[in-house]
Design a protein around this motif. Structure first.
Motif, PDB file in Angstrom:
ATOM      1  N   MET A   1     -17.635 -12.672   2.910  1.00  0.00           N
ATOM      2  CA  MET A   1     -16.216 -12.949   3.142  1.00  0.00           C
ATOM      3  C   MET A   1     -15.610 -11.926   4.083  1.00  0.00           C
ATOM      4  N   SER A   2     -14.511 -12.316   4.684  1.00  0.00           N
ATOM      5  CA  SER A   2     -13.717 -11.416   5.507  1.00  0.00           C
ATOM      6  C   SER A   2     -12.430 -11.115   4.750  1.00  0.00           C
ATOM      7  N   ILE A   3     -12.212  -9.838   4.428  1.00  0.00           N
ATOM      8  CA  ILE A   3     -11.088  -9.428   3.590  1.00  0.00           C
ATOM      9  C   ILE A   3     -10.222  -8.425   4.344  1.00  0.00           C
ATOM     10  N   GLY A   4      -8.916  -8.587   4.238  1.00  0.00           N
ATOM     11  CA  GLY A   4      -7.998  -7.639   4.835  1.00  0.00           C
ATOM     12  C   GLY A   4      -7.298  -6.809   3.770  1.00  0.00           C
ATOM     13  N   LEU A   5      -7.212  -5.503   3.990  1.00  0.00           N
ATOM     14  CA  LEU A   5      -6.470  -4.618   3.099  1.00  0.00           C
ATOM     15  C   LEU A   5      -5.133  -4.316   3.760  1.00  0.00           C
ATOM     16  N   LEU A   6      -4.045  -4.807   3.166  1.00  0.00           N
ATOM     17  CA  LEU A   6      -2.702  -4.626   3.719  1.00  0.00           C
ATOM     18  C   LEU A   6      -2.051  -3.422   3.062  1.00  0.00           C
ATOM     19  N   ALA A   7      -1.922  -2.329   3.788  1.00  0.00           N
ATOM     20  CA  ALA A   7      -1.371  -1.105   3.215  1.00  0.00           C
ATOM     21  C   ALA A   7      -0.736  -0.292   4.337  1.00  0.00           C
ATOM     22  N   SER A   8      -0.460   0.984   4.067  1.00  0.00           N
ATOM     23  CA  SER A   8       0.200   1.827   5.059  1.00  0.00           C
ATOM     24  C   SER A   8      -0.625   3.042   5.461  1.00  0.00           C
ATOM     25  N   ASN A   9      -1.514   3.485   4.570  1.00  0.00           N
ATOM     26  CA  ASN A   9      -2.252   4.719   4.823  1.00  0.00           C
ATOM     27  C   ASN A   9      -3.746   4.504   4.575  1.00  0.00           C
ATOM     28  N   PRO A  10      -4.550   4.424   5.644  1.00  0.00           N
ATOM     29  CA  PRO A  10      -5.981   4.193   5.464  1.00  0.00           C
ATOM     30  C   PRO A  10      -6.703   5.359   4.806  1.00  0.00           C
ATOM     31  N   ASP A  11      -6.080   6.545   4.807  1.00  0.00           N
ATOM     32  CA  ASP A  11      -6.713   7.729   4.239  1.00  0.00           C
ATOM     33  C   ASP A  11      -6.423   7.923   2.757  1.00  0.00           C
ATOM     34  N   LEU A  12      -5.563   7.075   2.189  1.00  0.00           N
ATOM     35  CA  LEU A  12      -5.272   7.170   0.765  1.00  0.00           C
ATOM     36  C   LEU A  12      -6.560   6.903  -0.018  1.00  0.00           C
ATOM     37  N   PRO A  13      -6.920   7.779  -0.970  1.00  0.00           N
ATOM     38  CA  PRO A  13      -8.187   7.616  -1.688  1.00  0.00           C
ATOM     39  C   PRO A  13      -8.391   6.232  -2.303  1.00  0.00           C
ATOM     40  N   SER A  14      -7.339   5.658  -2.879  1.00  0.00           N
ATOM     41  CA  SER A  14      -7.473   4.325  -3.475  1.00  0.00           C
ATOM     42  C   SER A  14      -7.834   3.284  -2.414  1.00  0.00           C
ATOM     43  N   ASN A  15      -7.212   3.390  -1.240  1.00  0.00           N
ATOM     44  CA  ASN A  15      -7.519   2.449  -0.166  1.00  0.00           C
ATOM     45  C   ASN A  15      -8.940   2.635   0.346  1.00  0.00           C
ATOM     46  N   GLN A  16      -9.375   3.877   0.450  1.00  0.00           N
ATOM     47  CA  GLN A  16     -10.741   4.142   0.882  1.00  0.00           C
ATOM     48  C   GLN A  16     -11.751   3.568  -0.101  1.00  0.00           C
ATOM     49  N   ARG A  17     -11.463   3.680  -1.389  1.00  0.00           N
ATOM     50  CA  ARG A  17     -12.382   3.150  -2.394  1.00  0.00           C
ATOM     51  C   ARG A  17     -12.471   1.620  -2.316  1.00  0.00           C
ATOM     52  N   ILE A  18     -11.353   0.956  -2.044  1.00  0.00           N
ATOM     53  CA  ILE A  18     -11.380  -0.497  -1.916  1.00  0.00           C
ATOM     54  C   ILE A  18     -12.208  -0.904  -0.703  1.00  0.00           C
ATOM     55  N   MET A  19     -12.060  -0.176   0.397  1.00  0.00           N
ATOM     56  CA  MET A  19     -12.850  -0.468   1.590  1.00  0.00           C
ATOM     57  C   MET A  19     -14.341  -0.291   1.300  1.00  0.00           C
ATOM     58  N   GLU A  20     -14.668   0.799   0.624  1.00  0.00           N
ATOM     59  CA  GLU A  20     -16.074   1.063   0.291  1.00  0.00           C
ATOM     60  C   GLU A  20     -16.637  -0.030  -0.614  1.00  0.00           C
ATOM     61  N   ALA A  21     -15.847  -0.426  -1.621  1.00  0.00           N
ATOM     62  CA  ALA A  21     -16.312  -1.431  -2.579  1.00  0.00           C
ATOM     63  C   ALA A  21     -16.566  -2.768  -1.898  1.00  0.00           C
ATOM     64  N   GLY A  22     -15.696  -3.124  -0.959  1.00  0.00           N
ATOM     65  CA  GLY A  22     -15.896  -4.373  -0.235  1.00  0.00           C
ATOM     66  C   GLY A  22     -17.155  -4.354   0.604  1.00  0.00           C
ATOM     67  N   GLU A  23     -17.387  -3.235   1.306  1.00  0.00           N
ATOM     68  CA  GLU A  23     -18.575  -3.112   2.147  1.00  0.00           C
ATOM     69  C   GLU A  23     -19.855  -3.080   1.312  1.00  0.00           C
ATOM     70  N   GLU A  24     -19.788  -2.402   0.160  1.00  0.00           N
ATOM     71  CA  GLU A  24     -20.963  -2.329  -0.706  1.00  0.00           C
ATOM     72  C   GLU A  24     -21.400  -3.706  -1.187  1.00  0.00           C
ATOM     73  N   ARG A  25     -20.450  -4.618  -1.268  1.00  0.00           N
ATOM     74  CA  ARG A  25     -20.763  -5.972  -1.737  1.00  0.00           C
ATOM     75  C   ARG A  25     -21.037  -6.943  -0.596  1.00  0.00           C
ATOM     76  N   GLY A  26     -21.194  -6.400   0.591  1.00  0.00           N
ATOM     77  CA  GLY A  26     -21.595  -7.220   1.732  1.00  0.00           C
ATOM     78  C   GLY A  26     -20.484  -7.973   2.424  1.00  0.00           C
ATOM     79  N   HIS A  27     -19.234  -7.592   2.166  1.00  0.00           N
ATOM     80  CA  HIS A  27     -18.117  -8.277   2.799  1.00  0.00           C
ATOM     81  C   HIS A  27     -17.643  -7.499   4.021  1.00  0.00           C
TER      82      HIS A  27
END
Length: 311
Positions: A1-27
């Motif tokens: 899947m192609s997923i977008g994370l809509l937020a304001s700060n890419p360096d926020l730890p929570s946002n980084q974890r969501i990005m990592e989790a998506g990539e780990e699952r092949g998205h």
């Protein structure tokens, strides 16, 4: 899947974890700054643009993590995604509902859920009776339009409470007053609800001299054991507000657990550290479940670029 994370700060730890989790699952997961997205309202060709280029419809889903001060614009953006048939983990309506503090409390009460005794008034002439309505001082004064976890003050005496209320009203600020739960001793629970399940629960303890237990105030945090009633309250609160992901804050009082707040963009990293669970992965799993991803594994992921200028 192609997923977008809509937020304001890419360096926020929570946002980084969501990005990592998506990539780990092949998205394929991309970060999009809410402030740099803009929309075209048109009956035949509605669009969303990002940094000067069109954001294509190859996007399958979005995870909105809208900052409180961007609620109006962020919800308009999420609605546009929804209108284009793109799944949003939390809907615009649910996010908007959760950000209206007074409306949320009225709704939770209507659903039979317990909250601290709360008062709301407009006229300065009502301050004295308003304070008595919530069992007097000490009491909590909250700005309704205050930034997240700010604009909350403990008034330890009736005189202080009257001064705070009148000062805020002189600035034409809407506020509510709430009973102070002394027996909680600065502790509160944060329960993370994903897809109608409590996936993590922590207890936050305010530091000495502080009355609020929040991450911004240097609170200590530990894993918590919760009762069946606390679990029920958290799930019902999130579900009744239409939130598929919610951080539910509960305080323990003599009369039982009381709901303080339901957040549509809860912090994940601190809870992951304490609970030792992949909470960001739970968000991705919720999208997979909604999109029927297991049944679609044989379908190739689209090759269209999700953004003219991806970050």
């Amino acid at each position: 899947m192609s997923i977008g994370l809509l937020a304001s700060n890419p360096d926020l730890p929570s946002n980084q974890r969501i990005m990592e989790a998506g990539e780990e699952r092949g998205h394929r997961i991309r970060f999009y700054d809410v402030r740099q997205c803009y929309i075209k309202l048109d009956a035949e060709h509605p669009e969303i643009h990002y940094r000067g280029g069109r954001l294509l419809n190859g996007l399958d889903a979005v995870i909105p993590r809208i900052r409180p001060d961007l609620t109006f614009y962020g919800c308009a953006l999420v609605r546009q995604f929804e209108n284009l048939g793109i799944y949003s983990l939390n809907s615009a309506a649910a996010i908007s509902h959760s950000r209206d503090k007074l409306h949320s409390l009225q709704h939770l009460l209507q659903q039979g859920l317990p909250i601290p005794t709360t008062g709301f008034a407009d006229s300065p002439l009502d301050s004295d009776d308003l304070i008595d309505m919530v069992n007097g001082a000490p009491l909590i004064v909250k700005l309704l339009e205050g930034p997240q976890r700010r604009g909350v003050v403990l008034a330890e005496s009736k005189t202080t409470a009257e001064s705070l209320i009148n000062a805020f009203r002189s600035l034409q600020a809407n506020l509510l007053v709430q009973e102070y739960i002394k027996e909680a001793e600065g502790k509160s629970l944060r329960l993370l609800v994903v897809d109608n399940k409590v996936v993590c629960a922590v207890e936050r303890q305010a530091l000495p001299g502080q009355f609020r237990s929040s991450k911004q105030h240097g609170t200590s945090i530990i894993a918590a054991r919760i009762s069946a009633e606390e679990r029920r309250i958290a799930i019902k609160a999130a579900k009744s507000m239409g939130l598929r992901v919610a951080g539910v804050d509960i305080i323990r009082a003599r009369k039982g657990p009381l709901l303080l707040e339901v957040s549509s963009s809860p912090s994940l990293d601190d809870m992951e550290d304490v609970c030792g669970k992949d909470l960001a992965g739970a968000l991705i799993s919720a999208i997979e479940k909604q999109m029927g991803w297991k049944r679609r594994l044989a379908t190739p992921i689209g090759t269209g670029d999700a953004s003219a200028n991806p970050t």
